[in-house]
Design a protein around this motif. Structure first.
Motif, PDB file in Angstrom:
ATOM      1  N   PRO A 144      79.523  55.109  -6.342  1.00 47.68           N
ATOM      2  CA  PRO A 144      81.125  55.407  -6.429  1.00 47.68           C
ATOM      3  C   PRO A 144      81.528  55.824  -7.764  1.00 47.68           C
ATOM      4  N   LEU A 145      80.833  55.667  -8.908  1.00 43.67           N
ATOM      5  CA  LEU A 145      81.261  56.140 -10.230  1.00 43.67           C
ATOM      6  C   LEU A 145      80.861  57.555 -10.048  1.00 43.67           C
ATOM      7  N   LEU A 146      79.753  58.048  -9.670  1.00 45.23           N
ATOM      8  CA  LEU A 146      79.411  59.619  -9.534  1.00 45.23           C
ATOM      9  C   LEU A 146      80.441  60.281  -8.641  1.00 45.23           C
ATOM     10  N   ALA A 147      80.863  59.702  -7.636  1.00 44.20           N
ATOM     11  CA  ALA A 147      81.853  60.254  -6.902  1.00 44.20           C
ATOM     12  C   ALA A 147      83.225  60.789  -7.598  1.00 44.20           C
ATOM     13  N   ASP A 148      83.609  59.955  -8.465  1.00 41.19           N
ATOM     14  CA  ASP A 148      84.741  60.007  -9.414  1.00 41.19           C
ATOM     15  C   ASP A 148      84.862  61.064 -10.145  1.00 41.19           C
ATOM     16  N   THR A 149      85.755  62.256  -9.750  1.00 41.55           N
ATOM     17  CA  THR A 149      85.783  63.481 -10.544  1.00 41.55           C
ATOM     18  C   THR A 149      86.019  63.467 -11.961  1.00 41.55           C
ATOM     19  N   HIS A 150      86.845  62.119 -12.361  1.00 44.46           N
ATOM     20  CA  HIS A 150      87.073  62.070 -13.808  1.00 44.46           C
ATOM     21  C   HIS A 150      86.273  61.215 -14.525  1.00 44.46           C
ATOM     22  N   LEU A 151      84.987  61.041 -13.991  1.00 48.63           N
ATOM     23  CA  LEU A 151      83.994  60.367 -14.737  1.00 48.63           C
ATOM     24  C   LEU A 151      83.738  61.107 -16.096  1.00 48.63           C
ATOM     25  N   ASN A 152      83.507  60.223 -17.081  1.00 49.46           N
ATOM     26  CA  ASN A 152      83.058  60.831 -18.416  1.00 49.46           C
ATOM     27  C   ASN A 152      81.780  61.714 -18.332  1.00 49.46           C
ATOM     28  N   PRO A 153      81.909  63.001 -18.541  1.00 48.88           N
ATOM     29  CA  PRO A 153      80.647  63.650 -18.476  1.00 48.88           C
ATOM     30  C   PRO A 153      79.373  63.423 -19.052  1.00 48.88           C
ATOM     31  N   TYR A 154      79.600  62.632 -20.199  1.00 46.63           N
ATOM     32  CA  TYR A 154      78.248  62.160 -20.675  1.00 46.63           C
ATOM     33  C   TYR A 154      77.647  60.758 -19.874  1.00 46.63           C
ATOM     34  N   VAL A 155      78.775  60.074 -19.702  1.00 53.84           N
ATOM     35  CA  VAL A 155      78.166  58.903 -18.622  1.00 53.84           C
ATOM     36  C   VAL A 155      77.548  59.508 -17.279  1.00 53.84           C
ATOM     37  N   ARG A 156      78.075  60.398 -16.966  1.00 50.74           N
ATOM     38  CA  ARG A 156      77.634  61.153 -15.559  1.00 50.74           C
ATOM     39  C   ARG A 156      76.114  61.661 -15.950  1.00 50.74           C
ATOM     40  N   ASP A 157      75.877  62.397 -17.096  1.00 52.19           N
ATOM     41  CA  ASP A 157      74.575  62.748 -17.442  1.00 52.19           C
ATOM     42  C   ASP A 157      73.669  61.799 -17.429  1.00 52.19           C
ATOM     43  N   VAL A 158      73.994  60.423 -17.769  1.00 55.23           N
ATOM     44  CA  VAL A 158      73.189  59.197 -17.803  1.00 55.23           C
ATOM     45  C   VAL A 158      72.761  58.714 -16.442  1.00 55.23           C
ATOM     46  N   LEU A 159      73.836  58.790 -15.590  1.00 51.21           N
ATOM     47  CA  LEU A 159      73.599  58.265 -14.233  1.00 51.21           C
ATOM     48  C   LEU A 159      72.721  59.215 -13.388  1.00 51.21           C
ATOM     49  N   LYS A 191      79.563  51.388 -21.397  1.00 49.67           N
ATOM     50  CA  LYS A 191      79.955  49.897 -21.341  1.00 49.67           C
ATOM     51  C   LYS A 191      81.402  49.763 -20.634  1.00 49.67           C
ATOM     52  N   GLU A 192      82.195  50.780 -21.251  1.00 50.61           N
ATOM     53  CA  GLU A 192      83.527  50.676 -20.746  1.00 50.61           C
ATOM     54  C   GLU A 192      83.684  51.334 -19.280  1.00 50.61           C
ATOM     55  N   THR A 193      82.682  52.185 -18.730  1.00 46.37           N
ATOM     56  CA  THR A 193      82.450  52.536 -17.508  1.00 46.37           C
ATOM     57  C   THR A 193      81.996  51.807 -16.338  1.00 46.37           C
ATOM     58  N   THR A 194      80.754  51.476 -16.935  1.00 42.56           N
ATOM     59  CA  THR A 194      79.868  50.459 -15.818  1.00 42.56           C
ATOM     60  C   THR A 194      79.957  49.309 -15.921  1.00 42.56           C
ATOM     61  N   GLY A 195      80.270  48.709 -17.394  1.00 40.19           N
ATOM     62  CA  GLY A 195      80.112  47.210 -17.667  1.00 40.19           C
ATOM     63  C   GLY A 195      78.704  46.969 -18.236  1.00 40.19           C
TER      64      GLY A 195
END
Length: 258
Positions: A144-159, A191-195
């Motif tokens: 669900p996080l990856l489907a978020d178009t506003h996801l932080n790009p660095y977090v997306r890269d990790v996931l 931590k902020e995005t995924t917990g």
């Protein structure tokens, strides 16, 4: 006080180990001794010791076979191999089976004491148990996080990076350096995005992959641990119990029953 079981088929040596070493001074207590590997296996099951000091060559079940059996069962007992044979091939297999050490007869008490100290220190730094509620959380649920178009790009890269590289040695420092940002910034955003921290995300993904391999039943438990990137079997077993409230072998049993 560390609980210890001694397995040695030569009675004179076994009795000498039990009676002549000052175990109390080493912070240990001998709770049983066995004349062969099968008897040792039964003692481990009934006494739940912290340490097994075992000869490599024994009747019915060798020390190496015993260690492998213990690993497959998911036990957390620390194994110290004892042998008269200064053979490097034995040492190699002992290390592969997660041995704490490999000692030659006659036992050097100072070396033995050093090994026990190391085990005690290791147990002190093992992960603390977590609540039942935390055990029940989903291991991996970031689609669900990856489907978020506003996801932080660095977090997306990790996931997106973890599923392709989870078997490798990874750290938040290496990831942040790869992205050209600070480790503290990446850690905070994860931590902020995924917990979860980077290590927690990596561990959860590895565990998820291991569940699939365990369910297939084609690999032994320690082979699964190595295949998904855990440094050693003991670490895998500890982490598995922390997140799933059962041992890997219990999970396999449940899968077979279900």
């Amino acid at each position: 006080m560390l609980k210890l079981i001694i397995a040695e088929d030569e009675e004179i040596i076994r009795r000498g180990l039990v009676a002549t070493i000052d175990w109390a001074a080493m912070g240990a207590e001998v709770v049983g001794d066995a004349a062969d590997g099968l008897e040792a296996w039964q003692l481990v099951e009934s006494n739940k010791p912290d340490i097994l000091l075992t000869d490599i060559r024994m009747p019915r079940l060798s020390g190496l076979q015993l260690a492998e059996k213990l690993r497959e069962a998911g036990t957390s007992v620390h194994v110290i191999f004892l042998t008269s044979y200064a053979d490097f091939s034995y040492a190699q297999r002992a290390v592969r089976l997660g041995a704490c050490d490999y000692l030659l007869k006659p036992v050097d008490e100072e070396e033995l004491m050093d090994v026990l100290k190391r085990i005690r220190q290791q147990d002190k730094t093992s992960p603390a148990p977590v609540s039942e509620e935390e055990n029940q959380v989903s291991l991996v649920d970031w689609q669900p996080l990856l489907a978020d178009t506003h996801l932080n790009p660095y977090v997306r890269d990790v996931l997106e990076f973890l599923p392709a590289h989870y078997q490798e040695r990874l750290s938040v420092e290496e990831m942040s350096a790869r992205q050209g940002i600070s480790a503290s910034y990446l850690s905070r955003k994860l931590k902020e995005t995924t917990g979860h921290t980077f290590n927690s995300l990596l561990t959860r993904f590895r565990l998820q992959q291991s569940l699939a391999l365990l369910a297939e039943g084609r690999m032994r438990v320690y082979e699964v641990a190595e295949a998904v990137g855990f440094s050693d079997y003991k670490n895998y077993a500890q982490v598995f119990r922390k997140y799933l409230a059962m041992t890997p072998s219990q999970y396999v049993h449940h899968e077979k029953q279900g």
